[in-house]
Write an enzyme that holds these catalytic residues in place. Structure first.
Site, PDB file in Angstrom:
ATOM      1  N   GLU A   1     -19.809   4.169  -0.197  1.00 30.38           N
ATOM      2  CA  GLU A   1     -20.714   3.375  -1.027  1.00 30.38           C
ATOM      3  C   GLU A   1     -21.159   4.152  -2.259  1.00 30.38           C
ATOM      4  OE1 GLU A   1     -21.898   0.725  -1.865  1.00 30.38           O
ATOM      5  OE2 GLU A   1     -22.486  -0.613  -0.247  1.00 30.38           O
ATOM      6  N   ASP A   2     -21.512   3.410  -3.294  1.00 27.63           N
ATOM      7  CA  ASP A   2     -22.076   4.011  -4.494  1.00 27.63           C
ATOM      8  C   ASP A   2     -23.549   4.346  -4.279  1.00 27.63           C
ATOM      9  OD1 ASP A   2     -22.702   1.331  -4.228  1.00 27.63           O
ATOM     10  OD2 ASP A   2     -22.307   0.807  -6.320  1.00 27.63           O
TER      11      ASP A   2
ATOM     12  N   ASP B   1     -29.813   0.881  -1.756  1.00 28.76           N
ATOM     13  CA  ASP B   1     -31.131   0.554  -2.318  1.00 28.76           C
ATOM     14  C   ASP B   1     -32.020   0.035  -1.199  1.00 28.76           C
ATOM     15  OD1 ASP B   1     -33.280  -0.175  -3.812  1.00 28.76           O
ATOM     16  OD2 ASP B   1     -32.229  -1.620  -5.072  1.00 28.76           O
TER      17      ASP B   1
ATOM     18  N   PHE C   1     -33.581   1.977 -11.794  1.00 35.08           N
ATOM     19  CA  PHE C   1     -32.277   1.348 -11.917  1.00 35.08           C
ATOM     20  C   PHE C   1     -31.343   2.298 -12.669  1.00 35.08           C
ATOM     21  CE2 PHE C   1     -28.962  -1.505 -13.311  1.00 35.08           C
ATOM     22  CZ  PHE C   1     -28.769  -2.254 -12.164  1.00 35.08           C
TER      23      PHE C   1
ATOM     24  N   ARG D   1     -20.009   1.071 -16.113  1.00 32.03           N
ATOM     25  CA  ARG D   1     -19.376   1.617 -14.898  1.00 32.03           C
ATOM     26  C   ARG D   1     -18.541   2.855 -15.203  1.00 32.03           C
ATOM     27  NH1 ARG D   1     -19.878  -2.027 -10.536  1.00 32.03           N
ATOM     28  NH2 ARG D   1     -19.802  -4.235 -11.083  1.00 32.03           N
TER      29      ARG D   1
HETATM   30  P1  IMP Z   1     -28.932  -3.057  -1.151  1.00 32.93           P
HETATM   31  O1  IMP Z   1     -28.876  -1.675  -0.543  1.00 32.93           O
HETATM   32  O2  IMP Z   1     -28.557  -4.135  -0.184  1.00 32.93           O
HETATM   33  O3  IMP Z   1     -30.277  -3.323  -1.794  1.00 32.93           O
HETATM   34  O4  IMP Z   1     -27.891  -3.201  -2.322  1.00 32.93           O
HETATM   35  C1  IMP Z   1     -27.135  -2.140  -2.783  1.00 32.93           C
HETATM   36  C2  IMP Z   1     -26.236  -2.609  -3.897  1.00 32.93           C
HETATM   37  O5  IMP Z   1     -27.014  -3.069  -5.017  1.00 32.93           O
HETATM   38  C3  IMP Z   1     -25.400  -1.473  -4.410  1.00 32.93           C
HETATM   39  O6  IMP Z   1     -24.166  -1.380  -3.725  1.00 32.93           O
HETATM   40  C4  IMP Z   1     -25.269  -1.791  -5.872  1.00 32.93           C
HETATM   41  O7  IMP Z   1     -24.152  -2.629  -6.074  1.00 32.93           O
HETATM   42  C5  IMP Z   1     -26.546  -2.525  -6.226  1.00 32.93           C
HETATM   43  N1  IMP Z   1     -27.554  -1.611  -6.781  1.00 32.93           N
HETATM   44  C6  IMP Z   1     -28.676  -1.159  -6.194  1.00 32.93           C
HETATM   45  N2  IMP Z   1     -29.376  -0.337  -6.989  1.00 32.93           N
HETATM   46  C7  IMP Z   1     -28.665  -0.245  -8.142  1.00 32.93           C
HETATM   47  C8  IMP Z   1     -28.869   0.485  -9.376  1.00 32.93           C
HETATM   48  O8  IMP Z   1     -29.838   1.232  -9.592  1.00 32.93           O
HETATM   49  N3  IMP Z   1     -27.915   0.323 -10.329  1.00 32.93           N
HETATM   50  C9  IMP Z   1     -26.828  -0.468 -10.156  1.00 32.93           C
HETATM   51  N4  IMP Z   1     -26.594  -1.163  -9.019  1.00 32.93           N
HETATM   52  C10 IMP Z   1     -27.505  -1.057  -8.017  1.00 32.93           C
HETATM   53 MG    MG Z   2     -22.164  -1.132  -3.659  1.00 36.30          MG
END
Ligand code: IMP
Ligand code: MG
Length: 184
Positions: free
Chosen positions: A103-104, A107, A156, A169
């Site tokens: 994963e990147d 959040d 963000f 990206r």
């Molecule tokens: P979550 O953990 O379900 O809230 O969602 C995570 C996903 O939201 C990540 O895989 C990203 O695609 C996107 N995301 C969350 N925070 C950021 C950010 O700071 N920048 C860009 N994308 C984000």
């Molecule tokens: Mg992601």
């Protein structure tokens, strides 16, 4: 692409290319040790994980297979709801496989926690997570990240696979956006 290519869109560089590179090397060494003698399937979550996947895989000495999933989380704006839809499923049968989800960023952790239970229902030998970044809210959801790049503040961020409105990206580092980018 570099900071100079995006004018004054960036406020701050949070993690340099060198920092990301060094940390990925450390994580790869750990993965090499942990999976020695075992098969390993890397599962990248599109689109954000493309850079981490490419660089992590190249740092590994361990032979791996790579597959990809695309998911979309229903939610308002930038907050995910935890209700997830599969846009592209894996091509690989997971039964008996050692799976490492790449994963990147985590959040809220809601997307990943849904993904984990989905993948675990397919009969793999193991499922672990590697994420380059993690935000503070992720602590609220019980998602055990085996390999983590960096804990970052609740801001963000863009770059290194992460986008704002599909842009930024291909920046080689992780940075925060200047307020005028959101408000324009
Ligand atoms: P979550 O953990 O379900 O809230 O969602 C995570 C996903 O939201 C990540 O895989 C990203 O695609 C996107 N995301 C969350 N925070 C950021 C950010 O700071 N920048 C860009 N994308 C984000
Ligand atoms: Mg992601």
């Amino acid at each position: 692409m570099d900071a100079s290519d995006v004018g004054n869109d960036l406020e701050n560089i949070l993690l340099t290319q060198e920092q990301l590179e060094t940390r990925l090397g450390e994580i790869a060494a750990q993965i090499d040790r942990d999976y020695a003698g075992k098969d390993l399937l890397l599962v990248g979550v599109l689109k954000g994980a493309i850079m981490v996947m490419a660089d992590l895989a190249r740092h590994l000495h361990h032979p791996v297979e790579m597959d990809w999933m695309a998911v979309s989380s229903y939610g308002s704006g930038t907050k995910s709801s935890g209700v997830v839809r599969i846009l592209k499923d894996l091509d690989t049968d997971l039964s008996g496989r050692n799976v490492l989800v790449v994963e990147d960023i985590i959040d809220s952790g809601l997307t990943l926690s849904w993904l984990l239970s989905n993948l675990r229902s397919r009969g793999p030998a193991s499922v672990e997570i590697a994420s380059m970044l993690r935000k503070p809210d992720a602590a609220k959801v019980d998602v055990d990240v085996r390999y983590l790049g960096f804990d970052i503040p609740n801001e963000f961020v863009v770059g290194y696979g992460l986008d704002y409105a599909e842009k930024y990206r291909n920046l080689p580092f992780v940075g925060t956006l200047a307020p005028h980018v959101y408000s324009s």
